[in-house]
Design a protein around this motif. Structure first.
Motif, PDB file in Angstrom:
ATOM      1  N   ILE A 110      36.400   8.447  42.203  1.00 40.29           N
ATOM      2  CA  ILE A 110      35.113   8.996  41.776  1.00 40.29           C
ATOM      3  C   ILE A 110      35.157   9.538  40.352  1.00 40.29           C
ATOM      4  CG2 ILE A 110      35.594  11.274  42.766  1.00 40.29           C
ATOM      5  CD1 ILE A 110      32.589  11.344  43.571  1.00 40.29           C
ATOM      6  N   LYS A 111      36.311  10.031  39.901  1.00 39.70           N
ATOM      7  CA  LYS A 111      36.404  10.594  38.550  1.00 39.70           C
ATOM      8  C   LYS A 111      36.975   9.605  37.542  1.00 39.70           C
ATOM      9  CE  LYS A 111      36.782  14.893  37.852  1.00 39.70           C
ATOM     10  NZ  LYS A 111      37.220  16.301  37.672  1.00 39.70           N
ATOM     11  N   ALA A 112      36.962   8.306  37.917  1.00 38.99           N
ATOM     12  CA  ALA A 112      37.364   7.235  36.988  1.00 38.99           C
ATOM     13  C   ALA A 112      38.735   7.494  36.373  1.00 38.99           C
ATOM     14  CB  ALA A 112      36.311   7.052  35.905  1.00 38.99           C
ATOM     15  N   THR A 113      39.694   7.796  37.224  1.00 38.14           N
ATOM     16  CA  THR A 113      41.057   8.025  36.740  1.00 38.14           C
ATOM     17  C   THR A 113      41.600   6.798  36.026  1.00 38.14           C
ATOM     18  OG1 THR A 113      41.397   9.500  38.610  1.00 38.14           O
ATOM     19  CG2 THR A 113      43.351   8.788  37.421  1.00 38.14           C
ATOM     20  N   TRP A 114      41.236   5.620  36.516  1.00 41.52           N
ATOM     21  CA  TRP A 114      41.721   4.386  35.893  1.00 41.52           C
ATOM     22  C   TRP A 114      41.256   4.290  34.437  1.00 41.52           C
ATOM     23  CZ3 TRP A 114      38.277   0.718  33.999  1.00 41.52           C
ATOM     24  CH2 TRP A 114      36.936   0.887  34.371  1.00 41.52           C
ATOM     25  N   PHE A 115      40.006   4.659  34.175  1.00 40.94           N
ATOM     26  CA  PHE A 115      39.487   4.582  32.813  1.00 40.94           C
ATOM     27  C   PHE A 115      40.127   5.635  31.911  1.00 40.94           C
ATOM     28  CE2 PHE A 115      36.269   5.208  29.496  1.00 40.94           C
ATOM     29  CZ  PHE A 115      36.072   3.887  29.090  1.00 40.94           C
ATOM     30  N   SER A 172      24.944   0.670  31.887  1.00 38.29           N
ATOM     31  CA  SER A 172      24.770   1.006  33.299  1.00 38.29           C
ATOM     32  C   SER A 172      25.153   2.456  33.578  1.00 38.29           C
ATOM     33  CB  SER A 172      25.608   0.058  34.149  1.00 38.29           C
ATOM     34  OG  SER A 172      25.525   0.394  35.507  1.00 38.29           O
ATOM     35  N   ALA A 173      26.273   2.909  32.998  1.00 30.03           N
ATOM     36  CA  ALA A 173      26.693   4.298  33.203  1.00 30.03           C
ATOM     37  C   ALA A 173      25.672   5.264  32.621  1.00 30.03           C
ATOM     38  CB  ALA A 173      28.062   4.519  32.567  1.00 30.03           C
ATOM     39  N   LEU A 174      25.187   4.962  31.427  1.00 26.92           N
ATOM     40  CA  LEU A 174      24.190   5.826  30.795  1.00 26.92           C
ATOM     41  C   LEU A 174      22.882   5.812  31.593  1.00 26.92           C
ATOM     42  CD1 LEU A 174      23.493   7.635  28.405  1.00 26.92           C
ATOM     43  CD2 LEU A 174      22.878   5.590  27.107  1.00 26.92           C
ATOM     44  N   GLN A 175      22.524   4.642  32.093  1.00 24.26           N
ATOM     45  CA  GLN A 175      21.309   4.528  32.899  1.00 24.26           C
ATOM     46  C   GLN A 175      21.405   5.389  34.156  1.00 24.26           C
ATOM     47  OE1 GLN A 175      18.498   2.255  32.208  1.00 24.26           O
ATOM     48  NE2 GLN A 175      17.616   3.666  33.693  1.00 24.26           N
ATOM     49  N   GLN A 176      22.594   5.417  34.755  1.00 28.00           N
ATOM     50  CA  GLN A 176      22.767   6.215  35.970  1.00 28.00           C
ATOM     51  C   GLN A 176      22.653   7.705  35.677  1.00 28.00           C
ATOM     52  OE1 GLN A 176      22.742   5.251  38.941  1.00 28.00           O
ATOM     53  NE2 GLN A 176      23.302   7.162  39.986  1.00 28.00           N
ATOM     54  N   CYS A 177      23.213   8.155  34.537  1.00 27.09           N
ATOM     55  CA  CYS A 177      23.088   9.572  34.172  1.00 27.09           C
ATOM     56  C   CYS A 177      21.632   9.947  33.925  1.00 27.09           C
ATOM     57  CB  CYS A 177      23.937   9.860  32.934  1.00 27.09           C
ATOM     58  SG  CYS A 177      25.718   9.770  33.225  1.00 27.09           S
ATOM     59  N   LEU A 178      20.904   9.077  33.245  1.00 26.67           N
ATOM     60  CA  LEU A 178      19.488   9.352  33.012  1.00 26.67           C
ATOM     61  C   LEU A 178      18.707   9.338  34.318  1.00 26.67           C
ATOM     62  CD1 LEU A 178      18.893   7.198  29.803  1.00 26.67           C
ATOM     63  CD2 LEU A 178      19.184   9.662  29.945  1.00 26.67           C
ATOM     64  N   HIS A 179      19.048   8.394  35.190  1.00 23.42           N
ATOM     65  CA  HIS A 179      18.371   8.319  36.484  1.00 23.42           C
ATOM     66  C   HIS A 179      18.618   9.583  37.310  1.00 23.42           C
ATOM     67  CE1 HIS A 179      16.979   6.813  40.332  1.00 23.42           C
ATOM     68  NE2 HIS A 179      18.167   7.071  40.863  1.00 23.42           N
ATOM     69  N   PHE A 180      19.863  10.063  37.281  1.00 17.36           N
ATOM     70  CA  PHE A 180      20.173  11.284  38.024  1.00 17.36           C
ATOM     71  C   PHE A 180      19.406  12.471  37.457  1.00 17.36           C
ATOM     72  CE2 PHE A 180      22.704  15.093  38.857  1.00 17.36           C
ATOM     73  CZ  PHE A 180      22.868  15.001  40.228  1.00 17.36           C
ATOM     74  N   SER A 181      19.320  12.545  36.138  1.00 21.97           N
ATOM     75  CA  SER A 181      18.577  13.642  35.513  1.00 21.97           C
ATOM     76  C   SER A 181      17.099  13.575  35.879  1.00 21.97           C
ATOM     77  CB  SER A 181      18.766  13.592  33.996  1.00 21.97           C
ATOM     78  OG  SER A 181      17.988  14.571  33.358  1.00 21.97           O
ATOM     79  N   GLU A 182      16.536  12.377  35.831  1.00 21.00           N
ATOM     80  CA  GLU A 182      15.109  12.229  36.129  1.00 21.00           C
ATOM     81  C   GLU A 182      14.822  12.504  37.606  1.00 21.00           C
ATOM     82  OE1 GLU A 182      14.428   8.309  34.814  1.00 21.00           O
ATOM     83  OE2 GLU A 182      14.472   8.820  32.668  1.00 21.00           O
ATOM     84  N   SER A 183      15.723  12.033  38.483  1.00 13.11           N
ATOM     85  CA  SER A 183      15.511  12.303  39.905  1.00 13.11           C
ATOM     86  C   SER A 183      15.640  13.782  40.210  1.00 13.11           C
ATOM     87  CB  SER A 183      16.511  11.502  40.741  1.00 13.11           C
ATOM     88  OG  SER A 183      17.837  11.905  40.453  1.00 13.11           O
ATOM     89  N   SER A 184      16.545  14.456  39.502  1.00 14.07           N
ATOM     90  CA  SER A 184      16.670  15.905  39.676  1.00 14.07           C
ATOM     91  C   SER A 184      15.410  16.602  39.210  1.00 14.07           C
ATOM     92  CB  SER A 184      17.878  16.427  38.894  1.00 14.07           C
ATOM     93  OG  SER A 184      19.065  15.827  39.341  1.00 14.07           O
ATOM     94  N   GLU A 185      14.838  16.122  38.129  1.00 16.52           N
ATOM     95  CA  GLU A 185      13.609  16.721  37.616  1.00 16.52           C
ATOM     96  C   GLU A 185      12.457  16.526  38.584  1.00 16.52           C
ATOM     97  OE1 GLU A 185      10.761  16.324  33.641  1.00 16.52           O
ATOM     98  OE2 GLU A 185      12.618  15.170  33.827  1.00 16.52           O
ATOM     99  N   ARG A 186      12.402  15.315  39.199  1.00 20.34           N
ATOM    100  CA  ARG A 186      11.306  15.053  40.148  1.00 20.34           C
ATOM    101  C   ARG A 186      11.436  15.887  41.407  1.00 20.34           C
ATOM    102  NH1 ARG A 186      12.325   9.653  38.553  1.00 20.34           N
ATOM    103  NH2 ARG A 186      13.625   9.370  40.424  1.00 20.34           N
ATOM    104  N   CYS A 189      32.128  10.581  34.026  1.00 16.89           N
ATOM    105  CA  CYS A 189      33.530  10.670  33.592  1.00 16.89           C
ATOM    106  C   CYS A 189      33.867   9.585  32.579  1.00 16.89           C
ATOM    107  CB  CYS A 189      34.450  10.588  34.807  1.00 16.89           C
ATOM    108  SG  CYS A 189      34.326  11.993  35.922  1.00 16.89           S
ATOM    109  N   ILE A 190      33.304   8.392  32.761  1.00 18.19           N
ATOM    110  CA  ILE A 190      33.539   7.313  31.795  1.00 18.19           C
ATOM    111  C   ILE A 190      32.911   7.663  30.449  1.00 18.19           C
ATOM    112  CG2 ILE A 190      32.888   4.940  31.234  1.00 18.19           C
ATOM    113  CD1 ILE A 190      33.369   4.193  34.111  1.00 18.19           C
ATOM    114  N   LEU A 191      31.670   8.111  30.456  1.00 16.10           N
ATOM    115  CA  LEU A 191      31.001   8.465  29.200  1.00 16.10           C
ATOM    116  C   LEU A 191      31.677   9.651  28.522  1.00 16.10           C
ATOM    117  CD1 LEU A 191      27.265   8.098  30.262  1.00 16.10           C
ATOM    118  CD2 LEU A 191      28.588   6.543  28.818  1.00 16.10           C
TER     119      LEU A 191
END
Length: 1325
Positions: free
Chosen positions: A350-355, A382-396, A435-437
């Motif tokens: 989950i914390k992208a240890t490989w990256f 895709s990673a950036l899109q997911q962070c934005l999606h999480f922020s927007e869903s949290s806002e909603r 974690c990747i970003l």
């Protein structure tokens, strides 16, 4: 024992087997049979348990039973023969008995019997061992025969068993058959048996066979079948662990392609709100196992791929990115979402240890960033899109009761059964993406990937936008409850975002690109601004960033927009404070807080971030924010924002901005309130239930220490130390510092150095050193020094004798020596610790008696003038040399020397020691024995007697040379010293004409707008630049006199009220000068005579002038009840400015007195004349009673501030050395640069500060440090900075060469520096 019974044979075999097992490790380690025999022969010597073995006991018993009667008979025969006493050269009784016993028939019979018995036992053991081995091999063959494929039993290259024992010698034909049997058209049972056989073969043989390509294709095909995938993964795992990278890369890429095909063909749906993903289902479980194997390889491959060509690593990285970038086309509707490889990978890692591991090394990081930029940027999108999606869903969902946070998003029972909802998968993907970003943007090339175009977003997302989004995620998901250390807590959004922000703060370039941006600071301070405006916190996204809008609520109601409020204000603000403190701890971040007026507050007004932070902190301290005052974390929150302010006010430039808010007063008031409450806590009584709880008491103590630590950090700057002293808490703060210092605790989490700089800063002032003494710091320093010098390390194991130290200060004592130099650098600290303190001079000293104060240290190490003191030292030469070295550094400060000489008569003591070190005591003028002590004494005697700058005196060396003449400098037994230490004075012609002389001689008033002073300054600067040699003697005297008269007679120039001084000659002559002042007069008279400025009878005139000044200044001082020694009897030291004026006026008392009286009206007198402003009535009472000079809290403060901006390397060198520029400036300016600059430069310094303005005192000190920069940097490396700046004159400095530099500083800083100097009568409190 010739014939053994069955029972005896079994027993002997058992004992022998037990012995062999006990020593098996020794025998097995032998390289050869001969070595093993040697080990057995010497076993008694090497094995401490030899006599405890049962076999050895058995042998001993057998020997005693066989030879016991023989030995007894021989002893009786020896006794009857009268051979008890054996003479020299004859055998002893033991040797005689042994020789006869070994020659007996019983002995030989015992050997033969024992040998035969042991051979039978050994042969029996060998036979049983062979039988056991055959039985084990047969059993092993039987097992493998059952497991192997029967059709290959005749195709082995060796025998039936060799192939069945793991394909030890498998042939290409066999692998070809296996590859054919693994074809997808073959029956499943045949393929399974082929896979089982393949798993038993060596991976290296399989992977290097000619049919590997066919085999790999069939293996990938088998991966998709549930019944065969387990065996394929088993073979892949075995290959990963035992094959080189050039082979395993093919397996890895095949596995990645197989997974991509599986996701493409199966097209798994992403769970909806009502559905979930069950990882126990065969389909998902199979995919997870494959991804798990890939992920394990990803994390391990970084340890060895650097040993292989880059193309192998690039192929692995590219296949990984290709798999993670895979996504289905969602069709025209776009409503259906599928499960992708990255979703399952985020569940496993989950914390992208490989990256993180791939980005750690430069070798792999370069390839990763290159591939991301050129081919696989969609992965970052895709990673950036997911962070934005999480922020927007949290806002909603902010208005809903349920939090999208993973902590409370799922039923724990479902997670334990392996069922993940849509929200779980999205959150794990968000954590993985974050974690990747976070790892990506800490590198320069990673940040170059931004801005990034995102689907459904009009503008590209910049790096600043990303940071703002992350901060707002942190706002909506504050930190979990205190004490939550569970994995869920560590994976909370706030913790993850804070980890990213911490990483960015730790790197200068990252912080500059990501955090030191106006939108980021605005976002961080938006909740603070909202609370200051006493409104609910509402934020909105506007023009690509989050901003505060005070009318947002009304707009929301009118147009239905989205709104967000803080769920937990206290917890969120604590996180904000943490980030702000880390930003303010850097130079760029601090400048952003202090000087960039770009923070938008109410009504579109802009202000500085520092002002917002300090105003909010004051509100918290005063509990003026009701929404936060009642919170359990209110004190923690307040302490967090005080810590932000602390990062600002512990710097000179930060304190310059914050001092007007009186933050030190508010913190001191909070500390006093809490201190009084803690004192009221009753002593706990057993059985009593009243009173605060233990936790409440602990919280009170923590809060009290937080306030003390915050107040203590004001002492990091000269001005801040004055503010701390005015709070009345300096003693408590220093005691708190001492308690942490003894525990070796860090100053703070943001402080890179310890308390060294702070201790040095505090020790420069009288109240500071008094607080250090009262806290026990001075005693600890002395005791530690004595332990290192005389006792040594008791816990150190003595392996070899301690080497004789070659340097005067041994490296083991250097730290203690530098600490003492820092403590005693200022003459005020010397006066506080030594004034009126006699030496013990005991008739007897115990070897266990340890000095505990500075007078004790001088008594034991410096004034070693008796045999009793010599014998009390374990290491006399080393310890006495240390004391003399310390004395030499102390005497560099003229006021310190005058005190030591007046109290302890050190010169006579040193001369007497030199006389006692003469080879021929009967001779009146014998040769002094040259050793380390006599050389050190000679150096001190010259230093304290001969006064002058770098070209006006010669100081003898401390080093001894090799050869017949080890020391070329002459030693002496009485003053004056030999003439070689006083170079011939180069008489300069004062008759040269210059424009300024003509200007001063002219009595015409200037015409035009330019005033007389401006014209005078212009002529002065021109003469300094073009003809500096003409500004000497009478010219400077006339210039100084005319400018002082002009300024004192004008309303704009006269700063202090004029004083009508009319002294009766009789009263003046009755003024009593102290012994220190008399010694100072003698020193000045010697210097004036050397400069050929004074006549032989001028000493009495100088004494008269000093009496006038003492009489005059006594009327200018406040009456104080302070316990400080420096405030008891006038000015502590000699008036070096008055003496300098006397020399400038060539010994003319009337002109000197008139000039000094007129000078006392000018602002310059407060800074260039320390004796005039000491305890003066012209400054506030509390400032006068502080005992801290304006030269320190104003001049030295600005020197440190300008030094950081103009000569940053020197500023850093001081920080690393634990020394402060303020102490050096205080030393130089207090004694008017005597012994550091030549007389010409001293005169030009005085004239410049009077003519050009007192702020030139600051610019001169900065210019001096700039001139000394190469030496300062070099001495810092060798840990000699303090000693160098104290002992060495300022060589090669010419005032005229740096005048242009000082004028440049004036243009940049005069508005600040001179304005603050002019506020000396009412300094900020």
């Amino acid at each position: 024992m010739s014939q053994l019974s069955a029972g005896d044979e079994v027993q002997l075999q058992s004992l022998l087997k037990q012995l062999l097992r006990s020593i098996s490790d020794k025998i097995s380690g032998a390289p050869s049979t001969e070595c093993a025999e040697e080990i057995l022969l010497h076993l008694e010597e090497t094995d401490k348990n030899f006599h405890n073995y049962e076999f050895v006991r058995y042998l001993r018993q057998h020997v005693e039973s066989s030879l016991g009667p023989v030995v007894e008979d021989e002893l009786q025969n020896l006794t009857r023969g009268g051979q008890h006493a054996v003479g020299p050269g004859q055998d002893t009784s033991v040797q005689v008995v042994t020789r006869r016993t070994r020659a007996s028939a019983q002995y030989h019979q015992m050997l033969q019997t024992l040998k035969a018995t042991m051979m039978v036992a050994v042969e029996s053991l060998i036979t049983k061992f062979d039988e056991d081995q055959l039985r084990k091999e047969e059993m092993h063959r039987e097992i493998e025969r059952c497991q192997s494929n029967s059709q290959f039993t005749d195709n082995c290259s060796d025998s039936d068993s060799s192939f069945n024992q793991s394909y030890a010698f498998i042939r290409q034909e066999q692998l070809q058959v296996l590859a054919e049997q693994l074809d997808s058209n073959k029956p499943k049972e045949v393929r399974r048996e082929a896979l089982q056989a393949l798993c038993c073969a060596p991976p290296s043989d399989v992977l290097s066979c000619e049919s590997w390509s066919t085999l790999r294709r069939n293996l990938c095909s088998a991966l998709t079948e549930p019944d065969l995938s387990e065996n394929v993964l088993q073979f892949f795992a075995k290959s990963f662990s035992s094959s080189p990278l050039n082979v395993t890369r093919e397996i890895y890429t095949s596995l990645a392609k197989s997974l991509e095909s599986a996701f493409l063909s199966q097209r798994l749906n992403f769970p909806t709100r009502s559905a979930a993903v069950d990882i126990n289902s065969p389909q998902i479980r199979r995919l997870l196992k494959q991804i798990r194997l890939m992920n394990d390889f990803q994390k391990e491959v970084t340890t060895f791929w650097i040993r292989h060509p880059e193309k192998y690593m690039e192929e692995i990285i590219e296949s990984t990115f290709c798999l993670l970038s895979f996504h289905h086309d969602h069709g025209s509707t776009g409503t259906e979402k599928t499960l992708e490889p990255v979703h399952l990978l985020s569940l496993l890692d989950i914390k992208a240890t490989w990256f993180n591991k791939w980005m750690h090394g430069y070798y792999s990081r370069t390839v990763v960033l290159r591939l991301l930029e050129r081919k696989y940027k969609t992965l970052i999108v895709s990673a950036l899109q997911q962070c934005l999606h999480f922020s927007e869903s949290s806002e909603r969902s902010s208005s809903e009761a349920a939090d999208p946070h993973v902590e409370d998003s799922s039923d724990p029972g479902l997670l334990q059964r392996g069922v993940f909802t849509r929200r779980d998968l999205e959150y794990s993907f968000f954590v993985h993406s974050l974690c990747i970003l976070g790892k990506l943007i800490i590198y320069t090339n990673g940040r170059k990937l931004f801005p990034i175009k995102i689907r459904k977003h009009k503008d590209p997302v910049t790096l600043t936008d990303l940071i703002v989004v992350l901060i707002n995620i942190m706002y909506r998901h504050p930190r979990p409850s205190n004490g939550d250390s569970s994995p869920t807590g560590s994976l909370s959004p706030s913790c993850l975002v804070m980890e990213v922000l911490w990483m960015l703060c730790e790197r200068t370039e990252c912080a500059a690109d990501c955090l030191h941006q106006t939108p980021v600071i605005e976002t961080l301070l938006a909740p603070v601004v909202a609370l200051l405006n006493a409104q609910q916190f509402y934020i909105k996204r506007c023009m690509g960033r989050w901003v505060f809008d005070e009318n947002l609520m009304e707009k929301q109601q009118r147009c239905g927009g989205n709104q967000t409020n803080l769920k937990n204000p206290a917890a969120t603000l604590i996180l904000i404070a943490d980030v702000l403190a880390r930003i303010a701890n850097t130079d760029r971040g601090l400048a952003l807080f202090l000087y960039e007026k770009n923070l938008v507050v109410a009504h579109s007004e802009k202000t500085f971030a520092a002002h917002i932070v300090v105003q909010f902190t004051l509100r918290l301290l005063n509990k003026a924010l009701p929404s936060l005052s009642g919170s359990d974390a209110s004190q923690t929150l307040c302490g967090a924002f005080i810590f932000v302010c602390r990062q600002m006010y512990n710097t000179c430039e930060g304190l310059q901005v914050l001092q007007t808010y009186g933050l030190h007063k508010a913190i001191a008031a909070a500390w006093k309130k809490m201190s009084s409450l803690s004192e009221r806590i009753p002593t706990p009584v057993s059985g009593s239930c009243t009173g605060p709880s233990t936790q409440e008491t602990a919280n009170m103590l923590v809060w009290e220490e937080t306030m003390l630590g915050s107040l203590l950090n004001f002492a990091a700057t000269p001005r801040g130390l004055l503010l701390l002293q005015q709070t009345g808490a300096i003693n408590e703060c220093v005691s708190y510092m001492f308690s942490r210092f003894t525990k070796k605790l860090q100053v703070s989490r943001c402080e890179k150095f310890g308390y060294g700089v702070m201790v040095t800063q505090i020790a420069a002032t009288a109240p500071g050193v008094a607080a250090l003494h009262n806290s026990g710091f001075v005693r600890l320093l002395v005791v530690d020094l004595w332990s290192a010098l005389e006792c040594g390390g008791d816990d150190a194991r003595v392996i070899r004798p301690k080497p004789t130290p070659m340097d005067s200060i041994d490296r083991s004592c250097l730290k203690s020596f530098l600490s003492l130099v820092n403590l005693l650098s200022s003459s005020l600290s010397v006066w506080e610790l030594l004034s009126r303190q006699p030496l013990a001079n005991k008739s007897e000293y115990s070897l266990r008696e340890i000095p505990s104060s500075i007078p004790d240290l001088i008594d034991r190490l410096v004034a070693v003038d008796s045999d009793v003191k010599i014998h009390s030292l374990f290491q006399y030469e080393q310890s006495h040399t240390f004391g003399l070295r310390l004395l030499g550094v102390l005497c560099c400060c003229l006021d310190s020397f005058l005190l030591l000489e007046s109290q302890y008569n050190i010169c006579c003591s040193l001369l007497q020691s030199q006389r006692e070190n003469v080879a021929d005591q009967d001779a009146t003028d014998g040769a002094i024995i040259i050793d380390g002590l006599s050389v050190e004494r000679n150096h001190i005697l010259v230093r304290v007697h001969v006064v002058g700058g770098p070209s006006e005196r010669r100081l003898p060396s401390r080093a001894l040379d090799e050869g017949e003449l080890p020391y070329s400098w002459p030693m002496f037994l009485s003053y004056p010293p030999p003439s070689c230490y006083v170079p011939a004075l180069q008489v300069k012609n004062d008759a040269q004409e210059c424009e300024i002389s003509a200007f001063l001689a002219s009595s015409k008033e200037p015409r035009g707008e330019e005033s007389w002073l401006e014209i005078c300054r212009r002529h002065f600067c021109k003469a300094m630049k073009s003809k500096p040699n003409t500004l000497t003697g009478k010219v400077l005297a006339d210039l100084l006199e005319k400018v002082v008269v002009h300024l004192s007679s004008s309303a704009s120039g006269s700063f202090f009220s004029p004083v009508q001084y009319k002294a009766v000659e009789k009263n003046v002559k009755n003024v009593v000068l102290s012994s220190v002042e008399q010694l100072g007069i003698q020193t000045c008279f010697r210097y004036g005579c050397y400069l050929q400025l004074l006549q032989e009878d001028a000493e009495s005139d100088l004494e008269l002038l000093m009496k006038h000044m003492k009489n005059f200044l006594s009327t200018q001082r406040v009456k104080t009840s302070s316990a400080l020694v420096s405030l008891q009897d006038g000015y502590p030291g000699h008036d070096w400015l008055a003496s300098s004026v006397f020399l400038i006026m060539a010994g003319n008392v009337e002109r000197s007195l008139r000039l000094l009286l007129n000078l006392s009206c000018l602002l310059s007198s407060a800074f260039i004349w320390p004796a005039r402003i000491h305890g003066s009535v012209h400054v506030p009472q509390e400032v006068a009673e502080s005992g801290i000079s304006p030269v320190y809290w104003c001049t030295a403060h600005y020197v440190e501030m300008l030094l950081k901006a103009e000569v940053p390397l020197v500023h850093s060198a001081f920080r690393m050395s634990g020394f402060t520029p303020s102490q050096v400036c205080l030393h130089w300016l207090t004694q008017c640069f005597w012994n550091y600059l030549d007389w010409t430069e001293i005169c030009q310094y005085i004239c410049t500060c009077v003519v050009m303005g007192p702020d030139y005192q600051v610019y001169l000190c900065v210019a001096l440090f700039k001139h000394l920069e190469p030496e300062i940097l070099e001495r810092t490396q060798s840990q000699e900075l303090q000693i160098f700046l104290k002992e060495e004159p300022i060589k090669g400095f010419e005032f005229s060469s740096y005048l242009e530099f000082m004028m440049g500083l004036q243009r940049s800083y005069r508005d600040v520096v001179l304005t603050d100097m002019e506020s000396i009568r009412n300094p900020p409190e």
